[in-house]
Scaffold this motif. Structure first.
Motif, PDB file in Angstrom:
ATOM      1  N   ALA A  41       0.827  -1.210   0.000  1.00  0.00           N
ATOM      2  CA  ALA A  41       0.000   0.000   0.000  1.00  0.00           C
ATOM      3  C   ALA A  41       0.859   1.257   0.000  1.00  0.00           C
ATOM      4  N   VAL A  42       1.956   1.226   0.740  1.00  0.00           N
ATOM      5  CA  VAL A  42       2.841   2.390   0.797  1.00  0.00           C
ATOM      6  C   VAL A  42       3.480   2.642  -0.563  1.00  0.00           C
ATOM      7  N   PHE A  43       4.036   1.613  -1.185  1.00  0.00           N
ATOM      8  CA  PHE A  43       4.687   1.805  -2.480  1.00  0.00           C
ATOM      9  C   PHE A  43       3.685   2.200  -3.558  1.00  0.00           C
ATOM     10  N   ASN A  44       2.473   1.694  -3.479  1.00  0.00           N
ATOM     11  CA  ASN A  44       1.472   2.030  -4.494  1.00  0.00           C
ATOM     12  C   ASN A  44       1.079   3.501  -4.479  1.00  0.00           C
ATOM     13  N   GLN A  45       1.355   4.207  -3.380  1.00  0.00           N
ATOM     14  CA  GLN A  45       1.003   5.625  -3.307  1.00  0.00           C
ATOM     15  C   GLN A  45       2.191   6.542  -3.623  1.00  0.00           C
ATOM     16  N   LEU A  46       3.387   5.972  -3.768  1.00  0.00           N
ATOM     17  CA  LEU A  46       4.554   6.802  -4.053  1.00  0.00           C
ATOM     18  C   LEU A  46       4.620   7.162  -5.534  1.00  0.00           C
ATOM     19  N   ASP A  47       5.053   8.360  -5.793  1.00  0.00           N
ATOM     20  CA  ASP A  47       5.253   8.837  -7.164  1.00  0.00           C
ATOM     21  C   ASP A  47       6.723   8.635  -7.512  1.00  0.00           C
ATOM     22  N   LEU A  48       7.020   7.599  -8.306  1.00  0.00           N
ATOM     23  CA  LEU A  48       8.401   7.267  -8.635  1.00  0.00           C
ATOM     24  C   LEU A  48       8.739   7.687 -10.055  1.00  0.00           C
ATOM     25  N   VAL A  49      10.007   7.929 -10.279  1.00  0.00           N
ATOM     26  CA  VAL A  49      10.483   8.248 -11.620  1.00  0.00           C
ATOM     27  C   VAL A  49      10.405   6.997 -12.491  1.00  0.00           C
ATOM     28  N   GLN A  50      10.496   7.188 -13.798  1.00  0.00           N
ATOM     29  CA  GLN A  50      10.572   6.037 -14.686  1.00  0.00           C
ATOM     30  C   GLN A  50      11.897   5.317 -14.485  1.00  0.00           C
ATOM     31  N   LYS A  51      11.865   4.026 -14.563  1.00  0.00           N
ATOM     32  CA  LYS A  51      13.048   3.177 -14.401  1.00  0.00           C
ATOM     33  C   LYS A  51      13.794   3.505 -13.100  1.00  0.00           C
ATOM     34  N   PRO A  52      13.115   3.434 -11.979  1.00  0.00           N
ATOM     35  CA  PRO A  52      13.762   3.802 -10.719  1.00  0.00           C
ATOM     36  C   PRO A  52      14.799   2.762 -10.288  1.00  0.00           C
ATOM     37  N   ALA A  53      15.803   3.244  -9.567  1.00  0.00           N
ATOM     38  CA  ALA A  53      16.762   2.370  -8.891  1.00  0.00           C
ATOM     39  C   ALA A  53      16.300   2.235  -7.441  1.00  0.00           C
ATOM     40  N   ILE A  54      15.972   1.007  -7.030  1.00  0.00           N
ATOM     41  CA  ILE A  54      15.383   0.756  -5.718  1.00  0.00           C
ATOM     42  C   ILE A  54      16.316  -0.136  -4.910  1.00  0.00           C
ATOM     43  N   LEU A  55      16.583   0.263  -3.679  1.00  0.00           N
ATOM     44  CA  LEU A  55      17.374  -0.538  -2.753  1.00  0.00           C
ATOM     45  C   LEU A  55      16.455  -1.072  -1.667  1.00  0.00           C
ATOM     46  N   ASP A  56      16.422  -2.400  -1.537  1.00  0.00           N
ATOM     47  CA  ASP A  56      15.705  -3.038  -0.431  1.00  0.00           C
ATOM     48  C   ASP A  56      16.765  -3.533   0.546  1.00  0.00           C
ATOM     49  N   LEU A  57      16.934  -2.789   1.610  1.00  0.00           N
ATOM     50  CA  LEU A  57      18.029  -2.992   2.554  1.00  0.00           C
ATOM     51  C   LEU A  57      17.600  -4.013   3.612  1.00  0.00           C
ATOM     52  N   GLY A  58      18.383  -5.078   3.769  1.00  0.00           N
ATOM     53  CA  GLY A  58      18.010  -6.123   4.717  1.00  0.00           C
ATOM     54  C   GLY A  58      16.767  -6.841   4.240  1.00  0.00           C
ATOM     55  N   ALA A  59      16.835  -7.419   3.046  1.00  0.00           N
ATOM     56  CA  ALA A  59      15.641  -7.912   2.347  1.00  0.00           C
ATOM     57  C   ALA A  59      15.082  -9.211   2.896  1.00  0.00           C
ATOM     58  N   GLY A  60      15.784  -9.857   3.821  1.00  0.00           N
ATOM     59  CA  GLY A  60      15.231 -11.039   4.474  1.00  0.00           C
ATOM     60  C   GLY A  60      14.994 -12.201   3.537  1.00  0.00           C
TER      61      GLY A  60
END
Length: 265
Positions: A41-60
């Motif tokens: 739900a949180v990510f679905n409301q974010l306005d991201l640039v095209q082709k974003p670089a995303i870091l998932d830190l401590g991804a489990g």
């Protein structure tokens, strides 16, 4: 009197929550089922640039990293962990071994930096939060999600309160966790100069056979030997908690899942 072994190692990677534990993957799956809906739900409301670089830190165990790869098919999703054994064979992501407490990234490397159920367990949490903000490009987002156990301390049930307090004490003594820190996240982002700060919470209950109940039960069961060794609980206490959760008339708020996000200037 509580006794401890002075030779015990301190920290997450040597604790009962560490990935080498036989039940860890199953426990992480319960965390994912409980937390993923809020994260989505949180990510679905974010306005991201095209082709974003995303870091998932401590991804489990990687459920969110995998979802991000599908949700943003043009993105570069980097999933990191100090132990990456559960991050294999997940399409659409890049995997990197990384210790958030000691390792960094160049400034402005990512459009989104995300961490979930990580910083509360690291003594360097405030420093990591500060450094993580610098890894975000201007206009990008820092998204931090964590668990607060404050609701469990409000219970009037003596069995639940004793077990909850013992669990919090064990986390403090063996890992250095702060299980109330998540409540401060929105202010922590504002203090670091982020703007458009927002937050959402999701209550987790026990005794209702829901996702949070499964996560709480799996974590408590995995902690059982350490709780007994440190004499924080007896086997009778653990058995009483199992019986309480099985009581059809019992359900209480046990934890809060907290998501906070802010934009970097």
């Amino acid at each position: 009197m509580t006794t401890t072994d002075s030779t015990e190692e301190f920290g997450y990677t040597s604790s009962y929550l560490a990935d080498p534990h036989a039940g860890q993957l199953a426990r992480l799956r319960t965390l994912e089922r409980a937390f993923d809906p809020l994260s989505h739900a949180v990510f679905n409301q974010l306005d991201l640039v095209q082709k974003p670089a995303i870091l998932d830190l401590g991804a489990g165990a990687g459920s969110l990293a995998g979802w991000l790869g599908k949700r943003y098919p043009d993105a570069t999703v980097t999933a990191t962990d100090i132990d990456t054994r559960f991050l294999t064979d997940i399409p659409g992501i890049e995997v990197m071994t990384h210790n958030a407490a000691t390792d960094g990234f160049p400034a402005a490397s990512f459009d989104v930096v995300h961490a979930r159920a990580l910083l509360c367990h690291l003594g360097e949490r405030e420093d990591i939060l500060t450094r993580a903000a610098t890894w975000v490009r201007p206009g990008g987002w820092l998204v931090i999600e964590d668990v607060s156990l404050r609701p469990s301390l409000r219970t009037a049930n003596p069995v639940f309160r004793k077990v909850a307090q013992a669990g919090i004490t064990l986390l403090e003594q063996t890992i250095g966790s702060d299980m109330l820190w998540a409540d401060t996240l929105p202010d922590g982002l504002r203090d670091r100069g982020l703007y458009r700060v927002g937050h959402r919470t999701l209550e987790g209950r026990i005794g209702d056979n829901g996702p949070a109940d499964a996560f709480w039960a799996a974590t408590t069961a995995q902690a059982g030997p350490a709780l007994l060794k440190r004499q924080l609980l007896t086997q009778d206490d653990l058995d009483a908690m199992v019986n309480l959760r099985a009581d059809p008339g019992f359900t209480e708020a046990a934890l809060t899942f907290v998501s906070a996000w802010g934009q970097v200037t």
